[in-house]
Design an enzyme around this catalytic site. Structure first.
Site, PDB file in Angstrom:
ATOM      1  N   GLY A  15      43.657  -3.281  -7.137  1.00 21.60           N
ATOM      2  CA  GLY A  15      44.345  -3.864  -5.990  1.00 21.60           C
ATOM      3  C   GLY A  15      44.213  -3.105  -4.687  1.00 21.60           C
ATOM      4  N   THR A  16      43.087  -2.367  -4.493  1.00 19.97           N
ATOM      5  CA  THR A  16      42.945  -1.676  -3.201  1.00 19.97           C
ATOM      6  C   THR A  16      42.740  -2.694  -2.071  1.00 19.97           C
ATOM      7  OG1 THR A  16      40.548  -1.338  -3.398  1.00 19.97           O
ATOM      8  CG2 THR A  16      41.980   0.393  -4.284  1.00 19.97           C
ATOM      9  N   ASN A  17      42.113  -3.814  -2.377  1.00 19.74           N
ATOM     10  CA  ASN A  17      41.964  -4.845  -1.334  1.00 19.74           C
ATOM     11  C   ASN A  17      43.300  -5.504  -1.019  1.00 19.74           C
ATOM     12  OD1 ASN A  17      39.099  -5.352  -0.321  1.00 19.74           O
ATOM     13  ND2 ASN A  17      38.802  -5.010  -2.513  1.00 19.74           N
ATOM     14  N   ARG A  69      41.305 -20.389 -20.334  1.00 21.23           N
ATOM     15  CA  ARG A  69      41.180 -20.345 -18.875  1.00 21.23           C
ATOM     16  C   ARG A  69      41.835 -21.574 -18.246  1.00 21.23           C
ATOM     17  NH1 ARG A  69      35.728 -21.026 -15.283  1.00 21.23           N
ATOM     18  NH2 ARG A  69      36.119 -23.198 -15.821  1.00 21.23           N
ATOM     19  N   LEU A  97      36.834 -19.537 -11.079  1.00 16.75           N
ATOM     20  CA  LEU A  97      37.709 -20.706 -11.012  1.00 16.75           C
ATOM     21  C   LEU A  97      36.929 -22.005 -11.229  1.00 16.75           C
ATOM     22  CD1 LEU A  97      39.800 -19.521  -7.945  1.00 16.75           C
ATOM     23  CD2 LEU A  97      40.524 -19.526 -10.346  1.00 16.75           C
ATOM     24  N   HIS A 113      33.468 -10.167  -1.881  1.00 14.88           N
ATOM     25  CA  HIS A 113      32.422  -9.808  -2.842  1.00 14.88           C
ATOM     26  C   HIS A 113      31.728  -8.540  -2.348  1.00 14.88           C
ATOM     27  CE1 HIS A 113      29.552 -10.374  -6.045  1.00 14.88           C
ATOM     28  NE2 HIS A 113      28.624 -10.011  -5.181  1.00 14.88           N
ATOM     29  N   GLU A 182      34.354   1.193   3.971  1.00 16.08           N
ATOM     30  CA  GLU A 182      33.722   0.844   5.246  1.00 16.08           C
ATOM     31  C   GLU A 182      33.645  -0.663   5.491  1.00 16.08           C
ATOM     32  OE1 GLU A 182      29.937   2.776   5.742  1.00 16.08           O
ATOM     33  OE2 GLU A 182      30.788   4.771   5.379  1.00 16.08           O
TER      34      GLU A 182
END
Ligand code: GAR
Length: 202
Positions: A15-17, A69, A97, A113, A182
């Site tokens: 979960g860094t994003n 799913r 998905l 991505h 970055e």
């Protein structure tokens, strides 16, 4: 007119994003949206702790607990609809998905991505595997892409991209970290604001 678009962030791992989005929002850089829900398909995702620390509601549909799913998607769709989510952000979400899902949120799902699409993308290219493939090919420049999500894996229209240099001696891990720092952590919050702003003008 709504003042802020309700955002759900879907995560499977660290979960860094998600953190980058929460930090940007806290700094006032996403004025057109508000993260109101974090959804995970992994009950032990650290992203859930990040959400809790930020006071954001969470919903978990664990892959082991709900192996189908289709069933997981149904559950996710109903919570998104119940919370009246206007934008879905895939931030390290490792379930591809279905068309049913992407149609239900057409032009309202974005994904980050870790490569410059169309390189190193599509089924099987996720997480470290993307950076392993980039190093194996010997590219000197890689980067990250934020794009709309449609029924084609990593195939939706591109919103933002940022290039990152590959350095001598890089490992998949060092390259992944540089691409996150970055590129991903900058372009994902920026794209969230671009799309929310557009949705508010509709
Ligand atoms: C990120 O590098 C993201 O771009 C990638 O997974 C990582 C999740 O990290 N996503 C994909 O590979 C999707 N195809 P995070 O959980 O720390 O944000």
């Amino acid at each position: 007119m709504l003042k802020k678009v309700p955002i759900a962030v879907l995560c499977s791992g660290g979960g860094t994003n998600l953190q980058a989005i929460l930090d940007s929002a806290a700094a006032g850089a996403i004025p057109s949206g508000e993260v109101v829900l974090v959804v995970s398909d992994n009950a032990s995702a650290y992203a859930l702790e990040r959400a809790a620390k930020a006071g954001v509601e969470t919903a978990v549909f664990d892959r082991k607990a709900v192996p189908s799913r289709a069933e997981r998607e149904e559950k996710i769709l109903s919570v998104l609809q119940e919370k009246k989510i206007g934008l879905v952000i895939l931030a390290g979400f490792m379930t591809i998905l279905s068309e049913k899902f992407t149609r239900a949120f057409e032009n309202r799902i974005i994904n980050v991505h870790p490569s410059l699409i169309p390189s190193f993308c599509g089924p099987g290219f996720y997480g470290l595997k993307v950076h392993e493939a980039a190093l194996a090919r010997g590219v000197k420049v890689t980067g990250a892409t934020v794009h709309y999500v449609n029924e084609v894996c990593d195939g939706g229209p591109i919103i933002l991209q940022k290039a990152v240099n590959v350095e001598e001696g890089d490992t998949p891990e060092t390259l992944q970290k540089r691409v996150m720092r970055e590129a991903e952590w900058k372009i994902l919050p920026a794209a969230a604001e671009i799309v929310c702003k557009k949705l508010l003008q509709r």
